[in-house]
Design a protein around this motif. Structure first.
Motif, short mmCIF file in Angstrom:
data_model
loop_
_atom_site.label_atom_id
_atom_site.label_comp_id
_atom_site.label_asym_id
_atom_site.label_seq_id
_atom_site.Cartn_x
_atom_site.Cartn_y
_atom_site.Cartn_z
N GLY A 170 0.79 -1.23 0.00
CA GLY A 170 0.00 0.00 0.00
C GLY A 170 0.82 1.28 0.00
O GLY A 170 0.31 2.35 0.32
N ALA A 186 -2.35 -0.82 -7.84
CA ALA A 186 -3.04 -2.02 -8.33
C ALA A 186 -2.70 -3.20 -7.44
O ALA A 186 -1.69 -3.20 -6.73
CB ALA A 186 -2.62 -2.31 -9.77
N THR A 192 4.62 -0.37 -8.91
CA THR A 192 5.50 0.80 -9.02
C THR A 192 6.87 0.34 -9.51
O THR A 192 7.49 -0.52 -8.90
CB THR A 192 5.63 1.48 -7.64
OG1 THR A 192 4.32 1.81 -7.18
CG2 THR A 192 6.48 2.74 -7.72
N PRO A 214 9.61 1.57 -5.24
CA PRO A 214 9.17 0.23 -5.65
C PRO A 214 9.35 -0.80 -4.54
O PRO A 214 10.24 -0.66 -3.69
CB PRO A 214 10.08 -0.08 -6.84
CG PRO A 214 10.44 1.25 -7.38
CD PRO A 214 10.54 2.16 -6.20
N1 GTP Z 1 -8.00 -3.10 2.27
C1 GTP Z 1 -7.01 -2.28 2.03
N2 GTP Z 1 -6.39 -2.34 0.83
C2 GTP Z 1 -5.39 -1.50 0.61
C3 GTP Z 1 -4.96 -0.56 1.55
N3 GTP Z 1 -3.93 0.14 1.03
C4 GTP Z 1 -3.73 -0.33 -0.21
N4 GTP Z 1 -4.58 -1.32 -0.49
C5 GTP Z 1 -4.66 -2.08 -1.74
O1 GTP Z 1 -3.48 -2.86 -1.87
C6 GTP Z 1 -3.11 -2.98 -3.26
C7 GTP Z 1 -1.70 -2.52 -3.47
O2 GTP Z 1 -1.61 -1.13 -3.23
P1 GTP Z 1 -0.42 -0.24 -3.78
O3 GTP Z 1 -0.56 1.08 -3.16
O4 GTP Z 1 -0.34 -0.34 -5.25
O5 GTP Z 1 0.81 -1.01 -3.13
P2 GTP Z 1 2.36 -0.78 -3.29
O6 GTP Z 1 2.98 -1.02 -2.00
O7 GTP Z 1 2.59 0.55 -3.90
O8 GTP Z 1 2.77 -1.92 -4.32
P3 GTP Z 1 4.02 -2.05 -5.32
O9 GTP Z 1 4.08 -0.77 -6.08
O10 GTP Z 1 3.71 -3.19 -6.16
O11 GTP Z 1 5.20 -2.28 -4.46
C8 GTP Z 1 -4.14 -2.16 -4.02
O12 GTP Z 1 -5.13 -3.01 -4.52
C9 GTP Z 1 -4.70 -1.23 -2.97
O13 GTP Z 1 -6.03 -0.84 -3.26
C10 GTP Z 1 -5.66 -0.52 2.82
O14 GTP Z 1 -5.37 0.26 3.72
N5 GTP Z 1 -6.66 -1.40 2.98
#
Ligand code: GTP
Ligand code: MG
Length: 424
Positions: A170, A186, A192, A214
């Motif tokens: 997230g 996503a 990322t 990332p």
């Molecule tokens: N239920 C829930 N889902 C979340 C939360 N934060 C993020 N997500 C979901 O988790 C998934 C990944 O979120 P990103 O923000 O893309 O995660 P990231 O850490 O940037 O991922 P990478 O770029 O792949 O490293 C998405 O589907 C978001 O909607 C949260 O607080 N609660």
């Protein structure tokens, strides 16, 4: 590197002209010269203001001119100097000459200053040119032009805070709710691919820069996953927010996640391993998260690592987290200076002595800064002024140089737009 760029035009103020004036007094029919000097033009000065974080302001305003010096006046009154023009830039701004690409300044610390272009000197009034023989000089000196330059401002934005953690925890979602940045979000790993940056506004004109990095995985320190490239960026940040998926929805254990990521940082460099850190236990809206968070807090309490339960999906818990970040940033040293080679071109005084002689269709053409400087004080309609001009040509070695080039009496010399016959 995250770079913000702006191209602007800067011009220092022109010097004011010297005055041509003669004293008028009762019973004194022919008063002496009393034309005062012109004031100097203002400089253009860049100053670091540490509360600025971007070059956004330069998108709207691109031309910057310092004030000109005022002209001299009679009664020996000197013209007022033009005010300097101060341009504020954020820390980390480098300034390049647009034409040559040379770095003219690299401004880092709050309050640091650099004069980039100098105002022209005021011209001398006719009073200055009076001698025992030349008692009524009918010429004065014009002010020097202020320097002008197109420059490129470049801000290598240093993220104050880096968001790190496993893929899909997230990080990008957190960046998107705290800043105006719109990173791709996503539900798969490595969404990322390169760092994203956003500015977190915390009120009272204060802000800090947050980087979404990332996802890291085991072996990242050896280049596994998206590896090295961005660990280098993380190294420049002042502190880290370690994002953990507290729900364990992907089958990993949050406490293990915490240690694994820190091992990767440690293995990459001890500098990174020792960077101040707080934990954002994300996805606390999902079932099972509360239990995990309790364990995590217990596990980390002896090491003084603070844990903040948050939900990026519901935008919950970030006020407390930001509050802590601000307290920590206030205590941390400012970001490190970039090492760049600085070229000192524009600190040099203007060169007023060099000239060049070329031969153009039977005419000797003299040009260069020495000529521009002498021409500022010539009134071609005035005999004494012309005499002064000739003396200056001699004194600056221009007559000798012409002779060396083989000039003979009767040949034509061109200076600026004036042509005359050479007579020795
Ligand atoms: N239920 C829930 N889902 C979340 C939360 N934060 C993020 N997500 C979901 O988790 C998934 C990944 O979120 P990103 O923000 O893309 O995660 P990231 O850490 O940037 O991922 P990478 O770029 O792949 O490293 C998405 O589907 C978001 O909607 C949260 O607080 N609660
Ligand atoms: Mg992401």
């Amino acid at each position: 590197m995250f770079v913000d760029i702006a191209k602007i035009y800067i011009k220092a103020g022109d010097g004011g002209n010297g005055a041509i004036s003669f004293r008028r007094e009762k019973y004194v029919p022919k008063g002496g010269p009393d034309g005062g000097n012109g004031g100097n033009g203002g400089n253009v000065i860049f100053v670091v203001n540490s509360s600025l974080r971007t070059l956004m302001d330069f998108r709207y305003k691109r031309h910057f001119k310092a004030e000109a010096g005022q002209n001299g006046q009679g009664k020996d009154m000197t013209g007022r100097n033009g005010h300097d023009l101060i341009i504020e830039v954020p820390p980390g701004t480098t300034i390049r000459d647009e034409k040559t690409g040379d770095i003219l300044a690299d401004l880092m610390n709050d309050g640091e200053k650099k004069i980039l272009v100098y105002g022209g000197k005021g011209g001398r009034g006719n009073a200055h040119f009076a001698t025992s023989i030349r008692q009524t000089p009918r010429f004065a000196q014009n002010g020097e032009k202020g320097q002008e330059l197109w420059v490129i401002l470049e801000l290598k934005m240093i993220a104050d805070v880096g968001l790190i953690g496993f893929p899909n925890v997230g990080k990008s979602t957190i960046l998107s709710i705290l800043t105006a940045a719109r990173p791709k979000i996503a539900n798969y790993h490595f969404t990322t691919l390169s760092p994203n940056l956003g500015v977190v506004e915390i009120g009272e004109g204060k802000s800090f820069v947050l980087a979404d990095i990332p996802g890291l995985i085991e072996g990242a320190h050896e280049g596994v996953g998206l590896g090295h490239d961005f660990l280098r960026h993380v190294e420049r940040t002042r502190m880290l927010v370690h994002v953990i998926d507290a729900s364990g929805i992907e089958g990993r254990n949050p406490i293990e996640d915490y240690y694994k990521i820190n091992q990767e940082l440690e293995k990459y460099s001890s500098n990174l391993g020792n960077k101040p850190q707080i934990v954002a236990a994300n996805k606390c809206d999902l079932p099972g998260a509360n239990e995990n968070i309790k364990c995590l807090i217990e596990e980390l309490s002896p090491s003084d690592i603070k844990v903040f339960p948050v939900s990026a999906a519901q935008n919950k818990g970030f006020r407390e987290l930001l509050h802590e970040v601000v307290i920590m940033l206030d205590k941390l040293p400012p970001p490190k200076k970039f090492e760049v080679e600085e070229v000192d071109v524009y600190y040099r005084k203007q060169d007023n002595t060099s000239f060049e002689i070329t031969f153009d269709k039977e005419v000797y053409v003299v040009s260069g800064p020495a000529i521009d400087n002498i021409l500022r004080s010539v009134n071609f309609d005035d005999y004494e002024s012309l005499q002064y001009f000739q003396r200056m040509l001699r004194r600056r070695g221009i007559i000798d140089a012409l002779r060396e080039k083989g000039i003979k009496d009767g040949d034509t010399v061109r200076i600026d737009e004036f042509e005359f016959e050479f007579l020795s």
